[in-house]
Write a protein that holds these residues in place. Structure first.
Motif, short mmCIF file in Angstrom:
data_model
loop_
_atom_site.label_atom_id
_atom_site.label_comp_id
_atom_site.label_asym_id
_atom_site.label_seq_id
_atom_site.Cartn_x
_atom_site.Cartn_y
_atom_site.Cartn_z
N PRO A 80 0.82 -1.23 0.00
CA PRO A 80 0.00 0.00 0.00
C PRO A 80 0.85 1.27 0.00
CG PRO A 80 -0.49 -1.45 1.87
CD PRO A 80 0.81 -1.89 1.31
N GLN A 81 2.07 1.20 -0.53
CA GLN A 81 3.04 2.28 -0.37
C GLN A 81 2.47 3.68 -0.64
OE1 GLN A 81 6.04 2.05 0.95
NE2 GLN A 81 6.20 4.27 0.81
N THR A 82 1.93 3.92 -1.83
CA THR A 82 1.51 5.30 -2.14
C THR A 82 0.31 5.68 -1.28
OG1 THR A 82 0.37 4.41 -4.07
CG2 THR A 82 2.47 5.50 -4.45
N PHE A 83 -0.56 4.72 -0.99
CA PHE A 83 -1.74 5.05 -0.17
C PHE A 83 -1.34 5.47 1.24
CE2 PHE A 83 -3.74 2.77 -3.57
CZ PHE A 83 -4.87 3.53 -3.80
N LYS A 84 -0.35 4.78 1.80
CA LYS A 84 -0.01 5.17 3.18
C LYS A 84 0.66 6.53 3.19
CE LYS A 84 4.19 2.27 3.71
NZ LYS A 84 4.88 1.39 4.64
N GLN A 85 1.36 6.85 2.11
CA GLN A 85 1.94 8.19 2.04
C GLN A 85 0.83 9.24 1.91
OE1 GLN A 85 5.67 6.82 -0.64
NE2 GLN A 85 5.76 8.92 0.08
N THR A 111 1.47 -11.34 3.48
CA THR A 111 0.91 -10.34 4.38
C THR A 111 2.00 -9.44 4.97
OG1 THR A 111 -0.77 -11.95 4.95
CG2 THR A 111 -0.60 -10.05 6.38
N GLN A 112 1.71 -8.16 4.98
CA GLN A 112 2.63 -7.22 5.61
C GLN A 112 1.97 -6.58 6.83
OE1 GLN A 112 3.82 -4.15 2.85
NE2 GLN A 112 5.50 -5.39 2.04
N ILE A 113 2.80 -6.24 7.81
CA ILE A 113 2.37 -5.27 8.81
C ILE A 113 2.90 -3.96 8.26
CG2 ILE A 113 2.46 -4.55 11.23
CD1 ILE A 113 3.77 -7.36 11.78
N MET A 166 16.76 0.97 -5.13
CA MET A 166 17.04 -0.25 -4.37
C MET A 166 15.86 -0.58 -3.46
SD MET A 166 20.53 -1.29 -2.72
CE MET A 166 20.87 -2.90 -2.08
N HIS A 167 15.25 0.43 -2.85
CA HIS A 167 14.08 0.17 -2.01
C HIS A 167 12.82 0.43 -2.85
CE1 HIS A 167 11.81 -0.62 1.49
NE2 HIS A 167 11.41 0.61 1.67
N HIS A 168 12.48 1.66 -3.06
CA HIS A 168 11.46 2.03 -4.04
C HIS A 168 11.63 3.50 -4.36
CE1 HIS A 168 9.40 3.59 -0.59
NE2 HIS A 168 9.05 2.40 -0.13
N ILE A 215 12.70 6.78 5.05
CA ILE A 215 12.14 8.12 5.13
C ILE A 215 11.84 8.51 3.68
CG2 ILE A 215 12.61 10.53 5.69
CD1 ILE A 215 12.22 8.75 8.17
N ARG A 216 10.65 9.06 3.46
CA ARG A 216 10.23 9.30 2.08
C ARG A 216 10.60 10.70 1.60
NH1 ARG A 216 9.19 3.97 2.86
NH2 ARG A 216 7.42 3.67 4.23
N ILE A 217 10.58 10.82 0.31
CA ILE A 217 10.62 12.15 -0.29
C ILE A 217 9.24 12.76 -0.03
CG2 ILE A 217 10.69 13.35 -2.50
CD1 ILE A 217 12.43 10.90 -3.48
N1 ASP Z 1 6.36 -0.65 0.82
C1 ASP Z 1 7.63 -1.11 1.26
C2 ASP Z 1 7.79 -2.60 0.97
O1 ASP Z 1 6.82 -3.28 0.71
C3 ASP Z 1 7.86 -0.90 2.70
C4 ASP Z 1 8.03 0.55 3.06
O2 ASP Z 1 8.86 1.23 2.46
O3 ASP Z 1 7.37 0.97 4.00
O4 ASP Z 1 8.88 -3.10 1.03
#
Ligand code: ASP
Length: 584
Positions: free
Chosen positions: A197-202, A233-235, A444-446, A485-487
């Motif tokens: 849910p990356q963009t949604f949580k941002q 599943t992710q937390i 590397m991460h996103h 930490i996000r942009i």
């Molecule tokens: N969305 C990232 C992932 O699934 C986690 C994050 O950056 O919070 O790895």
């Protein structure tokens, strides 16, 4: 009322109580005039006794006709058992049955519902609902539930709000392929299932929900490596007005809470390791630090002699294997074969035995004298009785190979105790990673991860050197969580997209909504996600995640129980404006 008690709770204190129990027939023993039946439910097993003398002949006959896995209800009296079973909580008592009702019959199950079953993996997956009746799977699911509850307890106490985000979305690039869902109402258009849910949580942070979490399904259409699931599943967590330090503290707290509540283990403050150090010392960004065997880089002590293999190598690196000098020549040869397997890919392995008398014996004695080998031992931390194993070649490849060897040897030496928990943070990951095949850099991460302050300029000149505000939580050699930490400003995000090879139009088309949102006062924010399946498996002391998932997919991404994926009929295709174009 189907039951007054469950099958795990009656003990000697209940003797003479009238009870009603319901459950499954685990097994029965028939002596003709007396029949015992083990009645099972989620909570345990209670022994039932049908006795010609104390009840009726009729009842005995009914009991004799019960098959395995029949669902029954009984009424009776709790009595003391003649021969007690100290291995189960209900072992002191049995139920003298006065009434029996068959609630449902069962055909013979395809495998035994026992802890050690005769059913192989495939058959158990096909009849997963029977598999779930077995203790190992049942207990794993209960264990998972406990972990989830504790996650909710901890995060709620910390003020986090649980928010659900949609599953039918537009692609979130996290490096894998998307699963897509055709839209009937919008012919020719597709939803993507979220890789996270990356963009949604941002966007929730822009929306002012400054502490968010969700236990959420994510979908990634990857070729399934061992022990991966296409849906997992992710937390998932995000916080606003935080720096890296705040996030590490909160989620270290969560992990410590879980270890304490679920495993009864107290852990010291988690060590932090720079990504570069993790790679240098363990050849791996998720080091297992339950044991030592750290890498020793040997370039300076090996590259002054005539040994071409080492002289031409970008990296010469070794580890000390505790007690490894006891290996026979044959065992060492086997180890060399092991590193040469295609899965590991080393070209060979050089070794040096560290004898108890302080001398050394290496496979390259022709090139290296005792003083040289003493330095190898010093750099790798080898003691008398150890074996120094050395690999050489391209830096990245050799690190991966030696890391594989280190893990394998640790396994063989029993150094990977599942009851020992060694968490750590790996921090300061590179922002970008070079794709060897395409020659392009990707995140590397996103793409939403921020570079370290002041490093943005480096993107133009040395993109590979830019470090990110990104961190992973590692537990026993597994990455169990990761985030950044996000942009949070439009310009930096646009620069990032540009460096990742998006044209302005592409960035706008794919992420316009996020860049737009950033114009309306996006707060500084960051977060992370834990992989719940893996976390639960590790806390449960297991290597594989499958038993902790109620209905897992197999290695080809199939659910063999419901037989999915499956064809849909032509009408459905037409309705979706789709036509198949199958190769075969
Ligand atoms: N969305 C990232 C992932 O699934 C986690 C994050 O950056 O919070 O790895």
């Amino acid at each position: 009322m189907y039951r007054s008690h469950n099958c795990g709770e009656l003990t000697a204190t209940h003797i003479n109580t009238e009870v009603t129990l319901s459950g499954w027939v685990q097994k029965s023993r028939d002596k003709g005039f007396i029949v015992w039946v083990d009645l099972r439910d989620r909570y345990g097993i209670t022994q039932l006794v049908f006795d010609e003398e104390r009840t009726s002949k009729d009842l005995i006959e009914q009991a004799q006709n019960l098959g395995r896995e029949f669902v029954i209800q009984v009424k009776g009296t709790v009595i003391e058992r003649a021969s007690k079973n100290p291995n189960i909580p209900t072992g002191d008592i049995e139920i003298l049955v006065s009434e029996l009702e068959i609630l449902n019959q069962s055909v013979l199950p395809p495998f035994t519902i026992e802890d050690k079953t005769d059913g192989g993996e495939d058959i158990r997956m096909k009849y997963r609902y029977l598999d779930i009746r077995r203790n190992p799977v049942k207990n794993s699911l209960i264990f998972r539930s406990k972990v989830s509850q504790e996650v909710r307890n901890y995060l709620s106490k910390e003020g986090f709000i649980e928010v659900e985000t949609p599953y039918l979305i537009k692609s979130t690039p996290e490096g894998a392929r998307d699963f897509v869902v055709p839209s009937r109402m919008n012919a020719g258009e597709f939803y993507a299932l979220p890789q996270s849910p990356q963009t949604f949580k941002q966007l929730l942070m822009v929306g002012g929900m400054d502490k968010y979490f969700q236990i959420v399904k994510c979908f990634r259409d990857e070729d399934l490596r061992a022990d991966r699931q296409p849906e997992f599943t992710q937390i998932d967590c995000e916080m606003a007005f935080v720096e890296q330090e705040d996030i590490l503290n909160v989620f270290e707290g969560l992990t410590r809470h879980l270890l304490k509540e679920v495993n009864g283990v107290e852990v010291e403050k988690f060590p932090r390791m720079l990504y570069d150090d993790a790679m240098r010392l363990y050849g791996n960004d998720k080091p297992d630090i339950r044991f030592g065997m750290e890498f020793g880089e040997l370039n300076t002590v090996t590259q002054h002699k005539d040994f071409g293999v080492f002289n031409n190598a970008e990296l010469v690196v070794g580890i000390a294997v505790p007690g490894g000098n006891s290996y026979t020549r044959k065992e060492i040869d086997k180890l060399i074969d092991w590193v040469k397997r295609p899965q590991v890919g080393a070209l060979g392995m050089i070794y040096s035995r560290c004898n108890d008398d302080g001398t050394f014996k290496s496979s390259v004695d022709k090139f290296y004298d005792q003083d040289d080998l003493a330095k190898w031992a010093e750099v790798t931390g080898a003691k008398p009785g150890d074996l120094v194993c050395v690999l050489s070649g391209d830096k990245n490849k050799v690190r991966a190979q030696l890391s594989a060897l280190r893990m394998e040897l640790a396994e063989r030496l029993g150094l990977r105790d599942p009851k020992v928990f060694a968490p750590l943070w790996v921090i300061d990951f590179p922002l970008l990673e070079l794709d060897e095949e395409t020659g392009h850099y990707h995140a590397m991460h996103h793409p939403f991860t921020s570079p370290k302050p002041g490093q943005l300029e480096l993107l133009d000149t040395n993109p590979g050197d830019v470090k990110a505000n990104a961190y992973d939580l590692v537990l026993n050699g597994n990455e169990i969580g990761g985030g950044s930490i996000r942009i949070h400003d439009k310009e930096t995000q646009a620069t990032m997209f540009k460096h990742l090879g998006f044209s302005e139009e592409e960035a706008k088309a794919q992420f316009g909504f996020l860049m737009d949102a950033f114009q309306y006062g996006a707060p500084p924010h960051g977060g992370l996600a834990f992989g719940l399946d893996r976390l639960v498996a590790i806390l449960g002391g297991q290597e594989t995640i499958r038993d902790f998932i109620a209905f897992p997919k197999n290695n080809s991404g199939r659910d063999v129980m419901i037989d999915a994926p499956a064809r849909i009929d032509d009408d459905q295709l037409t309705e979706l404006s789709l036509k198949l174009n199958l190769k075969s």
